[in-house]
Design a protein around this motif. Structure first.
Motif: not given
Lengths: 130, 170
Positions: A108-118
């Protein structure tokens, strides 16, 4: 007992700027907006058979999406300036095949969108011999 | 999270720490800014790139690892990141990260993300202990409170490594 079926819809935060959030999902993840209703300012993106609903009034959430070629995607996106909160990482070895074919590993890799969703990007790969 | 590096580390140690996931790209930049470089690379183009890099720019930050690799290739052409020497550096950096977990507010995932790169590069070294089992299903959302078993495993690994050193191991 009710006959509960598959997951139909998951709600994620639209953030302050729905355009920016959708642009991220389209530009970075390559996921097209399926429908948008303005007003009230909501949008849907399809992830397989599951609808992702972007709306305000819900807190930022977490969603895990399957991806093929996680390592290559990470390298390319990172080079393009996409900030990952975590690079591809081994999270589980499914030795018994409880969640898919036996002897595969989940990365797994993780990033956040501009709304703060992971956004957790998940790929199952054959395990290395231990 | 407090930086794992103090600034006085050799560039090879920084590279290995990055390769095993003990530090991030931003930590490389932070190191370069605190590091007193010797003459041999104080004016090196890749080192200067690291010193001048804006760590708030994700695009440039993503190149830090590559510049560090280039610096080391030029300075230490015989150095291999899978050699015995590198393995010993990896062990030191790994144990340093484990110690910070016990002292600082480090998330479990920052420890657990080291497992796969270490297993892969150094062929399941004994100094890794049974960290994989303690890390099973640990992801970015796992909190320290959810992972008391990880703390136990870390204490055991640190104790085993101290014992091995005392017995003249490694």
């Amino acid at each position: 007992m009710p006959a509960i079926g598959a997951v139909r819809q998951v709600a994620l935060s639209a953030g302050r700027d729905l355009d920016a959030t959708l642009a991220f999902w389209q530009g970075v993840l390559g996921m097209k907006v399926h429908a948008r209703y303005d007003p009230p300012g909501i949008a849907f993106i399809l992830a397989g058979d599951v609808r992702l609903l972007f709306t305000d009034g819900v807190p930022a959430g977490t969603v895990y999406l399957d991806i093929a070629g996680l390592e290559a995607f990470h390298a390319e996106a990172k080079a393009a300036g996409v900030p990952f909160t975590a690079p591809p990482t081994l999270v589980h070895r499914d030795t018994d095949g409880r969640f898919g074919p036996a002897r595969e590993s989940e990365w797994m890799a993780f990033l956040k969108d501009p709304a703060g969703n992971t956004i957790g990007l998940v790929e199952r790969l054959p395990s290395e011999p231990h | 999270m407090k930086s794992l590096l103090e600034g006085n580390e050799d560039p090879r140690s920084v590279l290995i720490a990055r390769e095993i996931g003990a530090i991030s790209d931003a930590d490389i930049i932070n190191w370069a800014n605190r590091h007193a470089a010797p003459q041999s690379y104080a004016e090196d183009i890749d080192y200067l790139w690291l010193v001048r890099c804006n760590s708030r720019n994700a695009t440039t930050l993503g190149r830090a690892h590559g510049h560090l690799r280039s610096l080391i290739k030029r300075l230490f052409p015989d150095f291999s990141d899978t050699s015995m020497e590198a393995s010993e550096i990896a062990r030191e950096m790994f144990l340093r990260r484990l110690r910070t977990y016990l002292k600082d507010d480090v998330d479990p995932f920052h420890v657990c993300r080291m497992v796969a790169p270490i297993e892969g590069r150094y062929e399941f070294p004994h100094w890794l202990g049974d960290l994989y089992s303690a890390c099973d299903w640990t992801d970015e959302h796992t909190t320290r409170e959810q992972a008391p078993h990880l703390r136990d495993a870390i204490q055991r690994i640190l104790a085993d490594n101290t014992e091995n050193l005392a017995n003249g191991g490694f």
